[in-house]
Design a protein around this motif. Structure first.
Motif, PDB file in Angstrom:
ATOM      1  N   ARG A 238      38.586  32.769 -18.914  1.00 32.82           N
ATOM      2  CA  ARG A 238      37.692  31.936 -18.516  1.00 32.82           C
ATOM      3  C   ARG A 238      37.716  30.638 -19.194  1.00 32.82           C
ATOM      4  O   ARG A 238      37.453  29.535 -18.472  1.00 32.82           O
TER       5      ARG A 238
ATOM      6  N   GLY B 199      38.459  38.596 -21.087  1.00 25.39           N
ATOM      7  CA  GLY B 199      37.817  37.806 -20.247  1.00 25.39           C
ATOM      8  C   GLY B 199      37.379  36.393 -20.689  1.00 25.39           C
ATOM      9  O   GLY B 199      37.641  35.679 -19.953  1.00 25.39           O
ATOM     10  N   ALA B 200      36.718  36.150 -21.792  1.00 29.31           N
ATOM     11  CA  ALA B 200      36.590  35.118 -22.333  1.00 29.31           C
ATOM     12  C   ALA B 200      37.662  33.926 -22.326  1.00 29.31           C
ATOM     13  O   ALA B 200      37.655  33.061 -22.175  1.00 29.31           O
TER      14      ALA B 200
ATOM     15  N   ARG C 149      32.679  33.095 -30.903  1.00 27.84           N
ATOM     16  CA  ARG C 149      31.896  32.268 -30.142  1.00 27.84           C
ATOM     17  C   ARG C 149      31.678  30.768 -30.596  1.00 27.84           C
ATOM     18  O   ARG C 149      31.284  29.842 -29.935  1.00 27.84           O
TER      19      ARG C 149
ATOM     20  N   ASP D  39      35.873  43.900 -29.435  1.00 26.58           N
ATOM     21  CA  ASP D  39      35.184  42.937 -28.568  1.00 26.58           C
ATOM     22  C   ASP D  39      35.969  42.965 -27.346  1.00 26.58           C
ATOM     23  O   ASP D  39      36.820  41.947 -27.088  1.00 26.58           O
ATOM     24  N   PRO D  40      35.977  43.991 -26.619  1.00 25.85           N
ATOM     25  CA  PRO D  40      36.701  44.092 -25.342  1.00 25.85           C
ATOM     26  C   PRO D  40      36.426  42.728 -24.287  1.00 25.85           C
ATOM     27  O   PRO D  40      37.498  42.405 -23.710  1.00 25.85           O
ATOM     28  N   GLY D  41      35.348  42.166 -24.568  1.00 24.36           N
ATOM     29  CA  GLY D  41      35.091  40.925 -23.632  1.00 24.36           C
ATOM     30  C   GLY D  41      35.697  39.950 -23.771  1.00 24.36           C
ATOM     31  O   GLY D  41      35.918  38.906 -23.158  1.00 24.36           O
TER      32      GLY D  41
END
Length: 1018
Positions: free
Chosen positions: A75, A71-72, A105, A66-68
């Motif tokens: 943030r 960023g999460a 999530r 989960d490369p994202g």
């Protein structure tokens, strides 16, 4: 985005920040990309975790899927704290989130802090297995591996969500354990849905899953076996929820004709459902297993049926259940399946649970169960076992459960399933001190948090603190310790464990619980309004006086008064069980006044049941013992152990007495007072052992005779030293004391005098007059010293059995005895010499006198017929003349018909006639002489039994009279109340005084028949 110079991310810098493997951390950070390597916030969050290396390694695996995520994390600082917090604690949840990256999530936004309800968890896990949450009995899509894996994925997602709130402090311990319990219940419901998909007939039965242990108490840990019990009933035709009556009809088979199943069939179907549910939860899949479902707490354990009907459960617990099973039911709660049936099950069981403390040996059984649990701790785990080991979670839980079960039957506020709420309720109710409750709660909370951290690491069921430094560091940091995580963690863990163990032993083994557990409601606490009426009902003759004693003992704010307020509700019942409750309470107040300020006294009574209950018994039974204790109150300490009541060996007693005398070399009166004080203590020991039936009447006589021997020996040594000091010269003669009568027979009672003769033998070169004067001075000084006023039972030296009685010289030489016996001896003197035994002084001289006496008491051809006739006439005259005026011959234990004198004269006449030729008869003891007579075919064994029974009974009564009244008497009293007290002291029930007298009349009547046949007939 803020970046930092690359020089700050070197291996050395990372190691200084807290990474164990700086070089490895550098590689992983580089692998996350330049933005991650330079992200100060990310680095700070990693360093703040329990294990930065573990957190970084897990994050690296997650980023690959989960490369994202990076960023999460940038943030959302809250997400970063939660996710990295979990990854730094749990390698297993790190693996899970790497396999299911979308689950991160769950830790984002408002949903991350939302606490799900039990219904929400149930619905989520049911949906995971393809079941309809709205269906009263949902069925899964199927029982395939895919469905079971989906259940595990959903379950672990919720575990991740909870762990994140746990490690970041957003969820308290109680919230964590409650949610874990709800999650387990939801998984059981989903597992049951899977089982229904395999069982077409599932609709014919109602099955309730009862959570036990931590699951039932809503205090489950992360990985644990989930303890359950299954209860089932047939379903009424039509599918409606059966009422209790309808269930009863189904159980009796009345509804079977309408399509309903009977009990047997219902249990068969329900058993398959239960087995299917257990498999659904414990089976291994590509996503692993959840946990084992353990039904071993069911009736009969693993040997019993897996499922029972409610009626079957009820019958078992009413008839067969052991104490520990009621302790287990304390936490029972319906968690899945038919909740209405489960609720009825719990209601029915609770009625029995809260009466379990009244079961015989309840407290002892619970304590024994705890010891068995401890015994199963593996030696290699030792004190690192935080669940079962010393100072572990079980110590706290068992103590709390015991207190709940003992007091909760009367106080509904204590009926809590979970440990911490129950502990708080015990504290509010005053059953545990506030400080003790606070310390226990702190220890329990700390140990539970440690348990969670240990289990989270690999999601494995373990309760053992690891030994490796890295693992200990992770635990310390996980608990917020940063300066010295290993040292601080170890110190806090040991401190809490020691405190938990100390309080466990204080509360769990506080023996007064055994008595409190058996008190009816009105006796659980002192009630001023009802006190007098209750005391009257308990049998106190003077309740107003008793209330005054109670007030004196309990009034005030001192620690002494507080402990008395704890003791007295129980001790009042114990006094009431004794023959004389009023005397018991009065004696207790007097002893407490003497010892109340002594730190060990009340603590001993509070913490040692044997001491407190035995003290109540002896104080309420014996004025004699109470008097001894008032002047030797420290002797209370010997009440706790039967071993302490064993009579001491004469060598040990004499050594102690001589050591005491040696401290007063120039003060004879003080020295003998110390001797008498030691005698007082040993009289107390013997009397308590007697009342407790620890020793029989023969051993009582032996103990008292030995004690008198030692006392005379010690006093004689003091008297000789005193005479030598006053005369300023050595004594000049050997001196011996010869025991006669009951002392010689080693058959002393509590009221016996010391019948003796004195003999001396001048040393060579010493004028006979000087030696005689010295010997007389010693004899008189011995009698004076032992007759001095003192607060203890006297030991009167009685020399009246000497030649010529009171008219003869007090002391004779050996030659004088020989001359007298050769010329003047009469049959009664030969008979008296049968009891002669060395007592004190010069042992060789004593042996010489006894050798001189042997031809008289053991004549070679036996006493002539004329002497036998004289003995018989003397016995008849004594019966006629010596019995006190007004005494009932049938109730006089010494001179009455079939009493002590009758039996002793029979034994002595046999000895006079036959001991000259039969050495086995040469004993000073009555019962030994009778036994020897049987062995020599001189007495029928049946006659010996009758005579011995009468002798023992009469001896016991004489001793009981002294113990009860505090003074000696040979007659059974005429007063009804005194008779009742003596009967109770002898072991008769409260209404047994007439039985006692009837028994004595019967036993002595039979003995008299034997005496008239054996003594008076040839």
């Amino acid at each position: 985005m803020t970046t930092v110079p690359r020089i700050q991310t070197t291996a050395g810098r990372l190691a200084r920040l807290g990474f164990a493997d700086g070089a490895g951390a550098e590689r992983l950070l580089d692998g996350l990309g330049p933005e991650a390597a330079g992200d100060v916030g990310l680095l700070e969050s990693l360093v703040a975790t329990a294990d930065p290396d573990l957190a970084l390694a897990s994050l690296s695996r997650l980023a690959e899927r989960d490369p994202g995520v990076l960023g999460a994390l940038r943030r959302d600082p809250a997400l970063r704290t939660r996710l990295l917090g979990v990854l730094g604690v749990s390698a297993a949840l790190g693996d899970h989130v790497a396999r299911h990256p979308d689950h991160r999530r769950l830790l984002e936004g408002e949903r991350a802090t939302a606490r799900p309800t039990g219904e929400e968890l149930r619905a989520e896990l049911l949906l995971a297995v393809g079941a309809d949450p709205g269906d009263p009995e949902p069925r899964a899509a199927d029982a395939s591996t895919a469905i079971l894996s989906a259940l595990r994925v959903a379950y672990r997602g919720r575990l991740l969500h909870l762990a994140a709130r746990d490690v970041t402090g957003e969820a308290a311990l109680a919230e964590v354990t409650a949610e874990l319990s709800a999650l387990a219940g939801a998984a059981l419901e989903a597992g049951l849905a899977v089982a229904r998909s395999e069982q077409p007939e599932s609709g014919a039965v109602r099955l309730a899953v009862i959570g036990m242990g931590k699951c039932g108490a809503r205090e489950l840990n992360y990985i644990s076996d989930v303890d359950v019990i299954f209860v089932a009933e047939p379903r009424r035709t039509g599918g409606g929820i059966a009422s209790g009556d309808a269930v009863g009809e189904a159980a009796s088979g009345t509804g079977a004709g309408n399509g309903a199943v009977d009990d047997t069939r219902a249990v068969q179907i329900a058993t398959r459902l239960a087995q299917g549910m257990m498999r659904a939860c414990s089976a291994t899949t590509p996503e692993g297993a959840l946990w084992e479902v353990d039904a071993a707490l069911r009736p009969e354990g693993k040997a019993g049926p897996l499922v029972r009907t409610l009626a079957s459960h009820q019958a078992y617990y009413r008839r067969w259940a052991k104490t520990w099973e009621f302790q287990a039911l304390l936490k029972a709660r319906p968690v899945a399946g038919d909740m209405e049936l489960g609720g009825r099950y719990v209601d029915v069981m609770n009625e029995m649970v809260w009466q379990a403390a009244t079961r015989e040996n309840f407290v002892e059984d619970v304590q024994a169960m705890r010891r068995r649990v401890e015994a199963h701790v593996r030696a290699e785990e030792g004190e690192r076992q935080i669940k079962l080991g010393p100072g572990g979670l079980r110590d706290v839980e068992f103590a709390v459960q015991l207190l709940q079960l003992v007091h909760g039957r009367l106080d509904p506020l204590l009926r809590r399933r979970a440990t911490l709420p129950a502990l708080a309720a015990l504290s509010r109710g005053g059953y545990i001190g506030r400080e003790d409750a606070r310390a226990l709660a702190e220890a329990y909370t700390f140990l539970r948090r440690v348990e969670h951290l240990i289990q989270l690491h690999r999601l494995r069921r373990t309760h053992v603190v690891p030994e490796g430094e890295d693992e200990l560091r992770r635990l310390g940091r996980g608990l917020g310790m940063t300066a010295d995580p290993v040292g601080e963690f170890t110190a806090r863990w040991r401190r809490h464990a020691l405190e938990a163990r100390r309080l466990h032993e204080k509360l769990f083994y506080r023996p007064l619980l055994q008595a409190v557990a058996r008190l009816p409601e009105s006796e659980d606490r002192l009630s001023a309004a009802a006190a007098q009426a209750r005391l009257e009902a308990l049998g106190y003759a003077d309740p107003a006086g008793a209330l005054r004693h109670i007030a004196a003992l309990t009034t005030g704010v001192s620690r002494r008064a507080a402990i008395q307020r704890t003791l007295l509700p129980v001790m009042l019942g114990w006094f009431a069980d004794a023959p004389d409750p009023d005397a018991g309470l009065l004696g207790f107040r007097q002893v407490s006044d003497k010892l109340g300020a002594t730190p060990w006294y009340l603590r001993l009574l509070r913490d040692e049941t044997a001491v407190a209950s035995r003290l109540a018994h002896v104080l309420g039974t014996s004025r004699y013992v109470t008097g001894l204790l008032l002047h030797a109150p420290e002797a209370v300490a010997m009440l706790g152990s039967d071993t302490e009541l064993d009579p001491r060996r004469p060598e040990s007693l004499l050594a102690e007495i001589r050591a005491t005398v040696a401290r007063h070399p120039e003060h004879a009166e003080v020295a003998v007072a110390a001797v008498r004080a030691l005698r007082r203590r040993e009289l107390f020991r013997t009397a308590v052992a007697d009342l407790a039936r620890h020793i029989d009447i023969e051993r009582v006589g032996q103990a008292l005779s030995t004690l008198n021997d030692v006392t005379v020996q010690a006093a004689l040594e003091v008297a000789i030293a005193k005479v030598e000091m006053e005369r300023r010269t050595p004594l000049g003669t050997r001196f011996a004391v010869i025991a006669m009568g009951r002392l010689g027979g080693v058959e002393c009672s509590y009221g016996s005098d010391a019948d003796v003769m004195f003999v001396h033998a001048p040393l060579p070169g010493v004028p006979e007059k000087d030696a005689a004067d010295a010997a007389h001075a010693v004899a008189n000084e011995l009698r004076r010293l032992l007759a001095l006023p003192a607060p203890d039972p006297p030991l009167t030296i009685d020399p009246d059995l000497r030649p010529e009685g009171r008219q003869g010289p007090l002391v004779r030489t050996l030659a004088s005895y020989a001359a007298y016996y050769a010329r003047w001896s009469s049959p009664w003197e030969s008979q008296a010499l049968l009891r002669a035994r060395f007592c004190a002084g010069d042992a060789a001289l004593g042996a010489e006198l006894l050798a001189l006496a042997d031809p008289l008491r053991y004549p070679a051809g036996g006493v002539p017929d004329e002497a036998v006739l004289q003995v018989r006439k003397l016995k008849a005259r004594m019966e006629a003349e010596r019995l006190p005026r007004g005494a009932d011959p049938a109730l006089h234990t010494k001179l009455g018909r079939g009493g002590l004198s009758d039996v002793e004269w029979v034994a002595q006449l046999i000895q006079l006639r036959h001991a000259g030729r039969l050495p086995s008869l040469r004993t000073t003891r009555t019962l030994e002489a009778l036994r020897a007579a049987v062995a020599e075919d001189l007495l029928d064994p049946a006659d010996e039994d009758v005579l011995a029974d009468a002798w023992r009974f009469a001896s016991r009564i004489r001793d009981a009279i002294v113990l009860v009244r505090g003074r000696a008497s040979d007659s059974i009293p005429k007063d009804v109340r005194e008779r009742a007290l003596i009967a109770r002291a002898l072991g008769y029930p409260p209404d047994g005084s007439e039985d006692f007298v009837d028994d004595y009349r019967r036993v002595t009547r039979r003995a008299r028949q034997v005496v008239e046949r054996v003594f008076y007939e040839d």
